[in-house]
Design an enzyme around this catalytic site. Structure first.
Site, PDB file in Angstrom:
ATOM      1  N   GLY A   1     -20.410  -6.347  18.638  1.00  0.00           N
ATOM      2  CA  GLY A   1     -20.533  -6.848  20.000  1.00  0.00           C
ATOM      3  C   GLY A   1     -21.030  -5.783  20.952  1.00  0.00           C
ATOM      4  N   SER A   2     -20.543  -5.846  22.186  1.00  0.00           N
ATOM      5  CA  SER A   2     -21.134  -5.031  23.252  1.00  0.00           C
ATOM      6  C   SER A   2     -20.980  -3.538  23.048  1.00  0.00           C
ATOM      7  CB  SER A   2     -20.514  -5.426  24.583  1.00  0.00           C
ATOM      8  OG  SER A   2     -20.600  -6.817  24.740  1.00  0.00           O
ATOM      9  N   THR A   3     -20.051  -3.098  22.199  1.00  0.00           N
ATOM     10  CA  THR A   3     -19.972  -1.643  21.986  1.00  0.00           C
ATOM     11  C   THR A   3     -21.296  -1.128  21.436  1.00  0.00           C
ATOM     12  OG1 THR A   3     -18.560  -2.354  20.190  1.00  0.00           O
ATOM     13  CG2 THR A   3     -17.593  -0.877  21.765  1.00  0.00           C
TER      14      THR A   3
END
Lengths: 638, 126
Positions: A345-347
């Site tokens: 995801g956004s990491t």
């Protein structure tokens, strides 16, 4: 007899001269002379009857010469007789070697070679293992001596009686199975491993012949499930099955447990791990609380020293107690950090932005258009927190803009993106000391659409430990190094590590993570006094082939302190539900972020880091010189 | 003479045999003691290991946490609890509080050092 040839001549001569002493003497001397040149056998009486009356000195002289002759005979080789002797010798040797060969064949063909009790016991008892210690010397695993009951079936007279008596004392031994094993032809069987001293005394008093005790090593894990996935566990014979226990066996640091190769247990030096027991407990405790609060399926977390790559704590829930590991193949109990592969995801946006910054195509002041959803063929990329405006690079990070990240990755292009991710170790299997590892799931055909989705963390499944390694490199000044579970100094880390992004990019990432904590999605983890930086990541889980909005996989990465990072925290929740007070939000900030905050508050004092009253005066000097990062001084919600 | 020599030789033989027997016996005894002591050392080592494991088990963090939570009532360190050296107030001028108390109670006279006159202080010069 060859010697007898001389007798007819010698004997009458002696008899005739017996009357005169002088003549006798001369005769005797002549015989001695003669004997010198005529070898004869020992025991054949060559003495003339008259010679018995000779003076003792002469008799002795004769005996001496006879002995001398015998000695010569013994040391010389008679060719006329050698043939027969050689044949006799050859026959004897042949018989001896044939006997050895027959015995060897018999041994080789027999299935159950007769085994002495000692050999059987040496084979059966558990080998010694070195203690496992945490970085501060606390015991993680240790050997203790226990007694085990064994039986020699061929020495037991009444098997039924033995089974009855033994099962009366040891009720957990299965009577039927014990009877079967006692009826086998083996010379040695275990009745029960690791009994208590009381049970031992009771069995001893049964007075059964053929039943005895042997001291054995038993592995104990005094801390129970804390750090279980790293420590691993052993089987009944003290052989490492998983985790660092298996690593010890692979590195031959344990007793090899081969007959004849026993190692003195005193010479097994304790092995120190990089784990910190207290930090691991804090991590496990916080993750467990979160697991209950958010009703998640699973949780995992890592605490890592960013400058050395040492893993200080690693937990994956649900876990197990290595003292009684139970079903080792239960898929819910895997080490999610090393073995699970997930869309992070956004990491992953941190990686995309770092790549764009490091390529020099954009800087912190650049703008990215996020007004419209990004269309590619029949796919459309939306923003979760849609802003519908032109964003700066820091805003792409703090607003976690999918469109922005995709556009930034497209600026670098597909080959550049692939090369960067490979450099960051995201496309290859990462191996640590732990025997468990996982291959990332990389798309086979990697087009522009793949680059766009991977830029915001979908379409590429990696093990969380890989993501940790990459983020660690992004924030520690740009040096990538494989994470380790053994102690490593900063000097060693410098030798292993190699540069993947510039100092400036690394500092920009620290600034972005810090500003995300002050006025972005990572504010729950912004613990006052520790200058925390962080990044949330919420990935929709794929349910029946579609991304589901209700089932999410949340991650949170935090660094402390953001100006000069020392520790990296990762928390992961699988399918968390919104807590009652969160009004239906189940994104990373609400679960993984909160837990990371609680963890930082708890772990930093444990590591001897006091909270700072004032934020650092010049946290980001390089980018400050370029005219960015002034708002990092803003304390935001702090 | 020879007889005496023989007697001495036989006596020496028996004596040395007895001595060797004694030495051998003591050696066997010592080696048995050695084995026993080794066993004892190993037993003690095993016991130490067991105690270390037991200590580690009793001092495991979750148990200590449960005990601390129920008995101690400690809270995590808060930022407000930390002060820098500058924030500390300056030291107050020194006050002889005990002296004041004595004064207020009227004990000054008793505690005063007896005055010494100039005449008494120096011994007469001879």
């Amino acid at each position: 007899m060859a010697a007898s040839a001389s007798d007819p001549g010698a004997k009458p001569k002696a008899r005739k001269l017996a009357r005169f002493n002088l003549a006798d003497l001369l005769a005797d001397l002549a015989i001695a002379r003669l004997r010198r040149y005529l070898p004869k056998d020992f025991g054949v009486d060559l003495e003339p009857p008259g010679a018995r009356a000779l003076r003792p000195a002469l008799a002795a002289n004769a005996t001496k010469s006879r002995l001398r002759a015998f000695g010569r005979e013994l040391l010389s080789t008679r060719l006329d007789r050698s043939g027969a002797r050689v044949r006799t010798l050859a026959l004897g040797l042949f018989v001896a070697y044939a006997a050895i060969a027959v015995k060897l064949l018999a041994l080789g063909l027999s299935h159950d070679p007769p085994q002495t009790l000692k050999a059987a016991a040496d084979d059966a008892v558990s080998g010694a293992r070195p203690d496992l210690l945490d970085r501060n010397g606390a015991i993680l695993a240790s050997d203790i001596k226990t007694m085990s009951v064994f039986a020699e079936p061929n020495r037991i007279i009444d098997k039924d009686e033995a089974v009855e008596l033994i099962t009366a004392v040891l009720p957990d031994v299965d009577a039927k199975e014990l009877r079967e094993r006692l009826s086998s032809k083996k010379g040695f069987i275990w009745v029960k491993r690791h009994i208590t001293p009381k049970e031992q005394a009771e069995i001893f008093h049964l007075g059964l012949p053929g039943v005895g005790f042997l001291p054995e090593n038993m592995r104990v894990y005094p801390n129970g499930p804390i750090g279980a996935h790293v420590i691993g566990f052993v089987d009944e014979d003290n052989v490492g099955i998983a985790g660092m226990e298996k690593y010890l066996d692979e590195q031959s640091l344990t007793d090899p447990h081969v007959p004849g190769f026993t190692v003195d247990p005193d010479r097994l030096k304790p092995v120190r791990l990089s784990l910190d027991l207290k930090v691991t407990h804090a991590l496990r405790d916080e993750l467990t609380q979160g697991l209950e609060r958010f009703q998640a399926k699973a949780a995992a977390g890592v605490v890592m020293d960013v400058n050395t790559g040492e893993i200080l704590a690693l937990e994956s829930l649900p876990d197990f107690d290595p003292n009684a590991p139970g079903d080792v193949r239960d898929p819910t109990k895997i080490n999610r950090i090393n073995v699970g592969v997930y869309e992070m995801g956004s990491t992953f946006k941190a990686l995309s932005i770092a790549m764009a910054l490091d390529s020099g195509k954009v800087n912190l002041g650049s703008h990215v258009d996020a007004r419209e959803s990004l269309r590619y063929g029949r796919f459309t990329i939306h923003d979760f927190h849609a802003t519908h405006r032109v964003l700066t690079v820091p805003e792409v990070f703090t607003h976690s803009s999918n469109i922005g990240a995709a556009r930034l990755a497209l600026m670098v292009g597909v080959p550049g993106h692939k090369a960067f991710l490979r450099k960051m170790g995201q496309l290859d299997r990462l191996r640590t000391e732990l025997p468990e590892s996982a291959e990332p799931l990389v798309p086979k055909r990697w087009g522009e659409l793949n680059t766009m989705t991977i830029a915001f963390g979908q379409g590429l499944n990696v093990a969380p430990i890989q993501a940790v390694m990459a983020v660690c490199a992004l924030v520690n000044g740009g040096m990538i190094m494989p994470p380790t579970f053994l102690p490593r100094t900063e000097e060693e880390a410098e030798k292993i590590g190699h540069r993947v992004v510039s100092e400036q990019t690394s500092e920009s990432m620290r600034y972005l993570m810090r500003s995300n904590a002050t006025h972005g999605s990572a504010s729950f983890a912004n613990i006052p006094g520790y200058y925390v930086g962080g990044k949330t990541g919420t990935a929709d889980k794929i349910i029946h082939g579609h991304y589901s909005e209700h089932r999410v996989f949340t991650t949170f990465m935090a660094i402390t302190p953001a100006d000069k990072p020392k520790y990296l925290y990762l928390t992961i929740y699988d399918d968390p539900q919104p807590a009652p007070e969160d009004h239906g939000y189940h994104t990373a900030a609400y679960n993984a972020g909160r837990v990371a905050g609680a963890l930082i508050r708890r772990v930093e004092p444990l590591m001897g880091v006091p909270p700072m009253k004032e934020p650092p005066t010049e946290p980001f000097p390089i980018i400050a010189r370029l005219g960015y990062g002034a708002d990092a001084e803003k304390t935001g919600k702090e | 003479m020879w007889r005496l020599m023989h007697g001495v030789a036989i006596a020496a033989l028996i004596g040395s045999a007895a001595y060797v027997y004694g030495v051998k016996y003591r050696t066997i005894y010592a080696s048995e003691q050695l084995v026993k002591t080794r066993h004892l050392i190993n037993k003690e080592k095993d016991a130490i290991n067991l105690l270390r494991a037991e200590y580690a088990h009793l001092a495991r963090p979750d148990r200590i946490q449960a005990l601390a939570d129920s008995k101690l009532g400690l809270v995590p360190l808060a930022l407000t609890q930390i002060a820098t050296v500058d924030e500390l107030p300056d030291a107050q001028p020194k006050v002889d509080s005990i002296g004041r108390t004595l004064e207020s109670l009227g004990f000054t006279a008793d505690n005063a050092t007896p005055a010494v006159t100039a005449a008494d202080s120096t011994p007469p010069v001879r």
